[in-house]
Design a protein around this motif. Structure first.
Motif, PDB file in Angstrom:
ATOM      1  N   ILE A  40       1.791   1.141 -10.648  1.00  0.00           N
ATOM      2  CA  ILE A  40       0.896   1.699  -9.356  1.00  0.00           C
ATOM      3  C   ILE A  40      -0.525   1.376 -10.009  1.00  0.00           C
ATOM      4  O   ILE A  40      -1.001   1.382 -10.973  1.00  0.00           O
ATOM      5  CB  ILE A  40       0.930   3.270  -9.551  1.00  0.00           C
ATOM      6  CG1 ILE A  40       2.552   3.662  -9.178  1.00  0.00           C
ATOM      7  CG2 ILE A  40       0.127   4.021  -8.682  1.00  0.00           C
ATOM      8  CD1 ILE A  40       2.751   5.058  -9.510  1.00  0.00           C
TER       9      ILE A  40
ATOM     10  N   ARG B 244      -1.811   8.002  -2.870  1.00  0.00           N
ATOM     11  CA  ARG B 244      -0.603   7.673  -2.096  1.00  0.00           C
ATOM     12  C   ARG B 244      -0.540   7.910  -0.626  1.00  0.00           C
ATOM     13  O   ARG B 244      -0.427   6.991  -0.006  1.00  0.00           O
ATOM     14  CB  ARG B 244       0.676   7.911  -2.837  1.00  0.00           C
ATOM     15  CG  ARG B 244       1.906   7.497  -2.274  1.00  0.00           C
ATOM     16  CD  ARG B 244       3.118   7.874  -2.791  1.00  0.00           C
ATOM     17  NE  ARG B 244       3.386   9.320  -2.804  1.00  0.00           N
ATOM     18  CZ  ARG B 244       3.654  10.160  -1.756  1.00  0.00           C
ATOM     19  NH1 ARG B 244       3.865   9.466  -0.621  1.00  0.00           N
ATOM     20  NH2 ARG B 244       3.954  11.157  -1.968  1.00  0.00           N
TER      21      ARG B 244
ATOM     22  N   TRP C 112       1.666  -0.440  -4.920  1.00  0.00           N
ATOM     23  CA  TRP C 112       2.762   0.063  -6.006  1.00  0.00           C
ATOM     24  C   TRP C 112       3.875  -0.838  -5.594  1.00  0.00           C
ATOM     25  O   TRP C 112       4.072  -1.487  -4.567  1.00  0.00           O
ATOM     26  CB  TRP C 112       3.174   1.501  -5.631  1.00  0.00           C
ATOM     27  CG  TRP C 112       3.781   1.752  -4.282  1.00  0.00           C
ATOM     28  CD1 TRP C 112       3.567   1.255  -3.097  1.00  0.00           C
ATOM     29  CD2 TRP C 112       4.292   3.120  -4.195  1.00  0.00           C
ATOM     30  NE1 TRP C 112       4.247   1.826  -2.068  1.00  0.00           N
ATOM     31  CE2 TRP C 112       4.567   2.917  -2.603  1.00  0.00           C
ATOM     32  CE3 TRP C 112       4.700   4.238  -4.655  1.00  0.00           C
ATOM     33  CZ2 TRP C 112       5.326   4.205  -2.177  1.00  0.00           C
ATOM     34  CZ3 TRP C 112       5.461   5.362  -3.948  1.00  0.00           C
ATOM     35  CH2 TRP C 112       5.721   5.467  -2.805  1.00  0.00           C
TER      36      TRP C 112
ATOM     37  N   MET D 268       8.059   1.287  -0.927  1.00  0.00           N
ATOM     38  CA  MET D 268       7.784   0.481  -2.445  1.00  0.00           C
ATOM     39  C   MET D 268       8.587  -0.612  -2.373  1.00  0.00           C
ATOM     40  O   MET D 268       9.934  -0.519  -2.449  1.00  0.00           O
ATOM     41  CB  MET D 268       7.820   1.354  -3.443  1.00  0.00           C
ATOM     42  CG  MET D 268       7.558   0.840  -4.622  1.00  0.00           C
ATOM     43  SD  MET D 268       7.894   1.821  -6.216  1.00  0.00           S
ATOM     44  CE  MET D 268       9.138   2.692  -5.695  1.00  0.00           C
TER      45      MET D 268
ATOM     46  N   TRP E  30       0.852  -1.205   0.090  1.00  0.00           N
ATOM     47  CA  TRP E  30       0.336  -0.027   0.009  1.00  0.00           C
ATOM     48  C   TRP E  30       0.979   1.146  -0.215  1.00  0.00           C
ATOM     49  O   TRP E  30       2.057   1.160   0.527  1.00  0.00           O
ATOM     50  CB  TRP E  30      -0.998   0.080   1.057  1.00  0.00           C
ATOM     51  CG  TRP E  30      -1.996  -0.943   1.080  1.00  0.00           C
ATOM     52  CD1 TRP E  30      -2.051  -2.319   1.918  1.00  0.00           C
ATOM     53  CD2 TRP E  30      -2.989  -1.128   0.326  1.00  0.00           C
ATOM     54  NE1 TRP E  30      -3.064  -3.026   1.337  1.00  0.00           N
ATOM     55  CE2 TRP E  30      -3.737  -2.416   0.381  1.00  0.00           C
ATOM     56  CE3 TRP E  30      -3.553  -0.249  -0.656  1.00  0.00           C
ATOM     57  CZ2 TRP E  30      -5.174  -2.479  -0.271  1.00  0.00           C
ATOM     58  CZ3 TRP E  30      -4.561  -0.595  -1.496  1.00  0.00           C
ATOM     59  CH2 TRP E  30      -5.424  -1.674  -1.382  1.00  0.00           C
ATOM     60  N   GLY E  31       0.322   2.312  -0.460  1.00  0.00           N
ATOM     61  CA  GLY E  31       1.201   3.573  -0.669  1.00  0.00           C
ATOM     62  C   GLY E  31       1.796   4.046   0.391  1.00  0.00           C
ATOM     63  O   GLY E  31       2.782   4.977   0.214  1.00  0.00           O
TER      64      GLY E  31
END
Length: 171
Positions: free
Chosen positions: A107, A142, A149, A56, A51-52
């Motif tokens: 994304i 985000r 992502w 990443m 999750w944003g």
């Protein structure tokens, strides 16, 4: 996938580049339809996406590019194939950024993040305001923790023909 969902999928891809202090990064943004979103979230999480709000991750998902066009994503783990109806031509800036690193940031945003005017080539739009709006929308989902992502590897080939489409289980 019905013809209506295929048409929606065709408009749900966006490609852009973003500058970091060390390099330009190629981005692939996918906004699935409401009917396929939960299955894609499940498959992306199984492939290692985060999750944003989280760091990443780097995953083995493949971004398939051939002949200067984006063809598909193959989410490794679940083996899910996510693709537009037709290959999407990519900008020279996107291709250079992707080829320099052999990866792209993938994304996945929730349905409704972008309207029907989602730019296919977000950094090449004739309307600078559209590029800024695109970036603002991405930043909002985000920071809200609502996008998935991952950094994925670039594959300079067509996707495997036996990969199941999004929302289905591998054979």
């Amino acid at each position: 996938m019905t013809d209506e969902l295929i048409a929606t999928a065709q408009r749900s891809w966006s490609f852009s580049t973003i500058s970091t202090p060390r390099r330009r990064v190629a981005e692939v943004v996918h906004q699935p339809g409401p009917d396929t979103y939960s299955d894609l979230v499940r498959d992306a999480l199984a492939a290692g996406f985060a999750w944003g709000r989280e760091a990443m991750p780097v995953v083995t998902t493949a971004v398939h590019v051939a002949g200067g066009c984006f063809h598909a994503l193959t989410l490794t783990g679940p083996g899910t194939l996510v693709a537009p109806e037709e290959p999407v031509p990519l900008s020279s800036a996107w291709l250079k950024a992707a080829l320099d690193t052999l990866e792209a940031v993938v994304i996945v945003v929730p349905p409704g993040t972008f309207d029907d005017d989602m730019p296919e080539q977000a950094d090449r739009t004739d309307h600078p305001d559209a590029c800024a709006a695109h970036r603002t929308s991405l930043n909002a989902v985000r920071t809200g923790g609502r996008l998935l992502w991952a950094a994925a590897r670039l594959r300079l080939d067509h996707p495997p023909v036996d990969a199941p489409p999004a929302g289905t289980s591998p054979a």
